[in-house]
Design an enzyme around this catalytic site. Sequence first.
Site, short mmCIF file in Angstrom:
data_model
loop_
_atom_site.label_atom_id
_atom_site.label_comp_id
_atom_site.label_asym_id
_atom_site.label_seq_id
_atom_site.Cartn_x
_atom_site.Cartn_y
_atom_site.Cartn_z
N GLY A 1 54.30 15.91 -0.51
CA GLY A 1 55.46 15.77 -1.36
C GLY A 1 55.16 15.63 -2.84
N CYS B 1 54.31 25.17 -4.15
CA CYS B 1 53.01 25.56 -4.70
C CYS B 1 52.28 26.45 -3.69
CB CYS B 1 52.17 24.32 -5.03
SG CYS B 1 52.89 23.31 -6.34
N SER C 1 48.87 18.01 -11.70
CA SER C 1 48.35 19.19 -10.99
C SER C 1 48.58 20.41 -11.88
CB SER C 1 49.06 19.35 -9.65
OG SER C 1 48.80 18.25 -8.81
N LEU C 2 47.55 20.82 -12.58
CA LEU C 2 47.68 21.89 -13.59
C LEU C 2 47.41 23.27 -13.00
CD1 LEU C 2 48.34 22.35 -16.54
CD2 LEU C 2 45.90 22.05 -17.07
N CYS D 1 57.55 19.28 1.33
CA CYS D 1 57.64 19.38 -0.13
C CYS D 1 58.50 20.58 -0.49
CB CYS D 1 56.25 19.51 -0.76
SG CYS D 1 56.27 19.45 -2.57
N SER E 1 50.35 11.39 -8.86
CA SER E 1 50.07 12.79 -9.15
C SER E 1 51.37 13.59 -9.14
CB SER E 1 49.11 13.36 -8.11
OG SER E 1 48.91 14.75 -8.33
#
Length: 376
Positions: free
Chosen positions: A176, A126, A230-231, A122, A208
């Site tokens: 990913g 994050c 995805s917050l 990915c 998502s």
Amino acid sequence: MAEPAISTEVDTRLNLLGLDQAALRSLFTEMGDKPFRVTQLMKWMYHSHIDQFDDMSNFGLRLRQTLNETAKIQGLGTQFEGISADGTIKWLFVLEGGNAIETVFIPDKERGTLCVSTQVGCALDCSFCATARQGFNRNLTTAEIIGQLWTASERLRALYPNAERRITNVVIMGMGEPLANYANLVPALNLMVDDLAYGLSKRRVTVSTSGIVPKIDALKADCDVALAVSLHAPNDELRDELVPINKKYPIAQLMDACERWVQRDRKTHVMFEYVMLNEVNDHPEQARQLAKLLKKLPCKLNLIPFNPFEGSGYTVSPQKRIDRFWEILTEAGIRTTMRRTRGDDIDAACGQLAGKVEDKSRRSRKFEQPRFGEQK
């Protein structure tokens, strides 16, 4: 399970798992055959799980020969299969080129959810996700996305011949960022909801995203499935650290896109995912900020205990903090659930998927830097 045999030959035939109904119709037209062949082929492939054209008895000899020469139906090779104590299954699927992806099946009473990957690694960085540590290699093809369903279905039939385990739901939440592989994702989604293929309800297929706003709008127009976001933070300052794509598409833009999403259907809502990180995003004031942010939007919020991995720099919030966070949100009228951790004994839980990635981005060097809240 034994590792698959390694072949040096490259099979350049077209993998039909990568074609949705419209693309198959074009293929048969180019071959000079009739459109009804699409229905026949898809029933063989997805209903009977036949991958050999010579076994398709209603195809003539010439058509079978043409298909054998130009096409194939090929799932993924399985390098590893692990079954958790709670019944969760993780597969490591090998890809051409030597990379590997992870796919997870989660059984739960009458439901069986397959967590599907869309990229090798990915690129979104994050900070709390094991996949991000692997860097990024490439997008999966549509055939490789659908190949996960194809191969997982085959393994489930072998493991559970009485059909007590089957795929009823798909969540595009594996390795990913799905919307960064949009061109290959949409045909795969079409196959998941197509009655001639997997025939899943549009509400049982969930994509998502970390928040690529233009692609959320595109998906709204192109494919009727469910959306999860995805917050992980209630404000831009913290989300910039945890989910760096926020610097390009900040929370205000993301919330506007979510509002546009729910306008298409009065029954539509957005699922927000929120990983609970101890002393990072789990304070009562942050819960109140989150409630204010979400209060006008039809949504559900899923609180996810952080699943530790080596070198992450984070720890999971204590249950008391998660409970208090949940109470504040629930009292504010936000539909909030707490996800059970599944498959963590085989590293199959949320955020733990890593696969085997030859990083082409060189981003993995960044992870030597301190994490949020650490001293530099």
